[in-house]
Design an enzyme around this catalytic site. Structure first.
Site, PDB file in Angstrom:
ATOM      1  N   GLU A 302       0.833  -1.209   0.000  1.00 59.28           N
ATOM      2  CA  GLU A 302       0.000   0.000   0.000  1.00 59.28           C
ATOM      3  C   GLU A 302       0.865   1.256   0.000  1.00 59.28           C
ATOM      4  OE1 GLU A 302      -3.943  -1.584   2.130  1.00 59.28           O
ATOM      5  OE2 GLU A 302      -2.436  -1.035   3.615  1.00 59.28           O
ATOM      6  N   CYS A 395     -11.840   0.225   6.285  1.00 55.42           N
ATOM      7  CA  CYS A 395     -11.444   1.569   6.707  1.00 55.42           C
ATOM      8  C   CYS A 395     -12.061   2.662   5.837  1.00 55.42           C
ATOM      9  CB  CYS A 395      -9.924   1.706   6.703  1.00 55.42           C
ATOM     10  SG  CYS A 395      -9.125   1.138   5.201  1.00 55.42           S
TER      11      CYS A 395
END
Lengths: 631, 631
Positions: A302, A395
């Site tokens: 990420e 999230c």
């Protein structure tokens, strides 16, 4: 002026070029694009998130702590944060009071006597691991989101008992952090608590919170975190932030860290730290940002990736990273007043962030690629072909909910001089005895009409941002054209205003063909189509049957038309002249130059990127190859 | 003819167009490129691997089982496989007898009475997990590598007591698998045991091994494996292999599964399954293979990626995947006799595989990118800037060792017709009463001289592969030029041969500019330089000081020279006409067309890709952007 406030409110003594307006100073109209998003958030996204928190066990996790449930712990170990973010969103939104009351009571009941609150690490099976695995645990990240809910509570509903309850819970956890880490060199693997503590200081005036935030910013970068399999850069622990010259590692962590650093810098008068944040922001924008404003080129960790490594197809471009970028840019805008930060807010909001959410408001992308190929395996969460209603690591949806619920707070600022309008959408801005009404169908239309509805008798300046993408700005005041003198990115109109004064700003929006820096290998020989702040894309649904999207190329010398639509999901489309290519039979690799394979011409429709994947799942691309020049 | 055999020896009744030669039929000369690699493997790589097995605890893990050590379990849960692969390499190599004897005894002692042998799952702490987590455990993958060591033992040293010991251990584990899984629908998450069991059947004639291999090939694809976070495609469990039309998921798993499928197909006469393997191989070559022969475009899940998704910078292209590709192509070559498989063996061997290993033979790449950028963060194992001496998951180095130790076995085949030479390097090929000597400095030189040294009085065919990259092949026999009639990729020279007959094959090697299929977005507007089977690259070390590698572009209309070097690490380099570009100041994105930024011309050296990263760490690229055409 109201006492209600939005996210990010520097104290009066902070380094601050611009001041945020009170939370109720801006009212977005649901007929505008931004107001429409905010309304959809209140009506669809936030209720959907609250629903999903029940479905996926996030609330049950907390009820296990209070002894009111005995199910297995469900979801990620930081699942509480989704509750906290939804709670924050509910406060900004002023809706979902039943959820707020329920969760406020639940959090208070679940909190340990010492202030600890984290349902995973309060589990008897994990309790002995509390504070022992900070590189991994997200305990302070979780505390941070709880604190941000507390901050939202205090600013949006200061007199509400549930809000007071949430603020108290947040303060108790913050006090525990101060007590435990006030003299420590440790730091959490996932930044977030830094900005939360600085904001809590702003709400409470309790300086130890700010000092702890500053300590955490300084603690990072000394190799105290156990190495992850992605190396110390993953959580920016490879070098002190003050010594960093480039963004690196996990994008959301970097963004949240920088947000905290700016908050600390402006509150402590630390110009050096503010410079560091600006420098790192520049490094991201110079070589590690997609044309959508998305950031993060790698799925594996990420992470930002190397400079100029910007593959459209494997863009990770996490929704939370785009939100983090928006929130960081806002902080830097407040601190410095530089228009580039507002320009970036506009870009990432209208493309990287907006594209994450389906028209329904109930389905979301986690990663936001700029290309989806024919033959794409979109069968799992990592890179799905279509938006999903929830994720195992969820999230993004509640993060969207809290951003959209507070979106009005990011539209305008004030200073002693007057009002500054940074983003355009239909609505009203009223603060400090001045009020203006914005009427516009921006960014579909080029015109923004601002009418003064309330004003003092003294001269004041109305400042209107002129986006960097705009080379042709026109201005008229009360029907008379006026010279549009743009200074540092703003039209500053300083005078004695009268109610009914009418300013018409026209930001010409010719369709632009944009190419990337030549070091961006992944988009060489291709262009993106951009109109105003909106990036466009081609989608398989608009391509003639039997034509593979990858085989289209754009003839840059043919005219490109803009089509306006009264109905349908795409208010403005582009009519793009393309050629189709026959697939060469030379196999995957062949002698250069390749055989000419250009086939018949056609015109296909391009739609705004942020509206892709609202029809049948299928290939999409932002970057369109250029047709080979005729030999 | 010797009884010694190499890897992959189909039984006489198998579907088989070509037959492997006995293991000692081919002797590579260390003066040739392939023989040099094999010698380096025996002298450096294999001893290094053996050394590292000691350093990293792999042997100690097994000694814990025998009660001779009490350290913590070290490394990956499948750490035994590195021991097994090094053992297999030692058998093929005929070296390291001390290691062989020690490990043979250790394995026998560590084996459970029922045949089970896996030091991780024999750990008392993990014993209750045996056979309970097949999606993850790699237990059969581990068994497979043990069995392959047993096969190598039997074929390379049938009379050696340690070899017999290893074969016995392997058979006991194989027997346990037959007993346990002979009627089961289960399957291991990581294919490998399929090919191992088929090979063990070939060695032993014990048909239940083959039947179990066939069962495992069929068991996969029915969703019996617990879902991984990468989805069922990761381990090819999403659909039965027979129904598959495209390679997908984790590349090594796909390659090993196909190798097993081919082995099963040829031994059971299952032409349909063989067709499936050929179809999937085609799908990989058509859209999912790098120009180096590397496969795997994604780091996250070590997967093939989408069709035409071939980023040079983020090429995963695991060394083991390249080895798997080579081994699969060999099996398909034997089964079908089609030259395309030999062509691919040559490509992947000389580029994707060879590039993994440093000149020293003691440092390795795990992933093999085709580009390394200026500013690359090469600080961790995933994408290091230079080869590392070992990896936490150290599958690649011992896999290289076993391949290189058996490399001679892949050079040539035989059939009733005569001999077929598939790969060229200095050495001797002798089988079935025929023998030829190859003298060549291939692939540096274009000429291969084949001298008949032993022959029967009857006519027989010497077949010489003409690589697909070669458009200009010349032939002379005993000094007289002869017509080079290429049929299905081979020059078949059928006659009564005499000792001393001398064939000179000239494979013209002009430097080729190669471009990729237009659907490969990542290399649009760029070319690769290829000479013979070798892909070339630019490396920072060869670029003038102060010039950023990314700012060079190739002028395709300027002449390109080849330089031959008597000394130094690079026998043949290319002199490449390039232009330097000034970096535009338009930022990351700007209006198309971009400003002309082409700077002065220069000539820089390109080196063979497989020799990169043998100097100072620095940027590298295979695909070189084309200079913009003059307007």
């Amino acid at each position: 002026m109201s006492d209600l406030q939005g996210p990010v409110v520097p104290t009066p003594d902070a380094l601050s070029a611009l001041r945020p307006l009170p939370a109720d100073a801006v009212q977005l109209s649901a007929t505008g694009l931004l107001g429409g998003w905010q309304a959809r958030n209140a009506e669809a996204t936030l209720p959907h998130c609250i629903d999903q928190l029940g479905v996926h066990g996030n609330l049950t996790n907390l009820r296990r702590v209070t002894g009111d449930a005995d199910a297995e712990f469900a979801g990620m170990w930081f699942a509480d944060t989704d509750v906290h973010k939804a709670l924050e969103a509910a406060f900004w939104s002023g809706t979902a009071s039943g959820f707020v009351d329920e969760v406020a009571a639940l959090l208070e009941k679940a909190q340990d006597p010492d202030g600890y609150l984290d349902s995973f690490y309060q589990d008897p099976a994990h309790r002995d691991r509390q504070w022992t695995e900070l590189h991994y645990s997200h305990e302070m990240y979780t505390a941070g989101h709880l604190i941000q809910a507390g901050v939202a509570a205090a600013r949006s509903a200061p007199d509400d008992p549930s809000a007071q309850q949430v603020l108290s819970v947040a303060r108790r956890f913050a006090d525990l952090l101060v007590q435990r880490y006030g003299q420590s060199n440790e730091v959490d693997g996932h930044p977030e608590v830094e900005t939360a503590l600085a904001e809590l200081y702003r709400v409470t005036g309790h300086r130890p919170y700010l000092e702890l935030a500053a300590r955490f910013v300084g603690n990072r970068g000394h190799g105290t975190l156990d190495d992850s399999r992605f190396g110390p850069r993953y959580f920016q622990d490879h070098e002190p932030l003050r010594e960093s010259t480039e963004v690196t590692g996990h994008v959301v962590r970097m963004q949240y860290l920088l947000a905290g650093a700016v908050d600390v810098a402006v509150e402590t008068g630390d110009r050096e730290l503010l410079d560091v944040a600006e420098r790192l922001w520049d490094s991201a924008l110079e070589s590690r940002t997609y044309i959508t404003g998305g950031q993060g080129s790698r799925h594996r960790d990420e992470a930002f990736g190397d400079p100029y490594e910007l593959p459209p197809d494997r863009a990770y471009a996490e929704t939370c990273a785009a939100i983090g970028s928006f929130q960081l840019a806002w902080r830097l805008l407040l601190a410095t007043g530089k228009v580039k930060y507002a320009d970036e807010m506009e870009r990432v909001l209208h493309n990287g962030i907006a594209g994450s959410t389906a028209l329904s408001g109930k389905e979301f992308f986690y990663s936001n690629p700029l290309q989806l190929r024919t033959g794409h395996d979109g069968s799992h969460e990592d890179a799905p072909s279509q938006r999903l209603s929830w994720y195992s690591c969820a999230c993004c949806p509640p993060n969207l909910a809290r951003l959209m619920a507070s979106l009005h707070a990011y539209l305008a600022t004030g200073d002693a001089d007057g009002l500054q309008l940074h983003l355009y959408s239909a609505g009203v801005v009223a603060s400090g005895g001045h009020a203006v009404q914005m009427e516009t169908n921006y960014p579909w239309d080029e015109q923004v009409t601002v009418t003064v509805s309330e004003t003092s008798g003294s001269p004041w300046a109305l400042s209107l941002r002129v986006p960097a993408w705009c080379n042709d700005v026109r201005l008229s005041i009360n029907g008379a054209s006026a010279r549009a003198h743009v200074e540092a990115g703003y039209l500053r109109l300083h005078r004695v205003w009268h109610p009914g004064d009418r300013i018409v700003l026209t930001l010409a929006m010719p369709t632009r063909l944009v190419s990337a820096h030549p070091r961006v290998d992944a988009t060489r020989g291709a262009v993106a189509l951009v109109r105003g702040p909106l990036v466009y894309c081609l989608e398989q649904a608009d391509v003639p049957a039997g034509v593979v999207l990858e085989d289209l190329s754009l003839d840059p010398h043919s005219p490109l038309a803009v089509a306006f639509h009264r109905a349908g999901p795409f208010p403005v489309t582009l009519q793009v002249p393309v050629r189709t290519s026959a697939v060469p039979d030379t196999g995957l690799y062949g002698a250069w130059p390749p055989p000419a394979t250009t086939g018949p011409s056609a015109v296909v429709t391009a739609i705004p990127y942020f509206l892709w994947a609202n029809r049948a799942a299928g290939p999409m691309r932002v970057w369109i190859p250029l047709s080979p020049s005729p030999r």
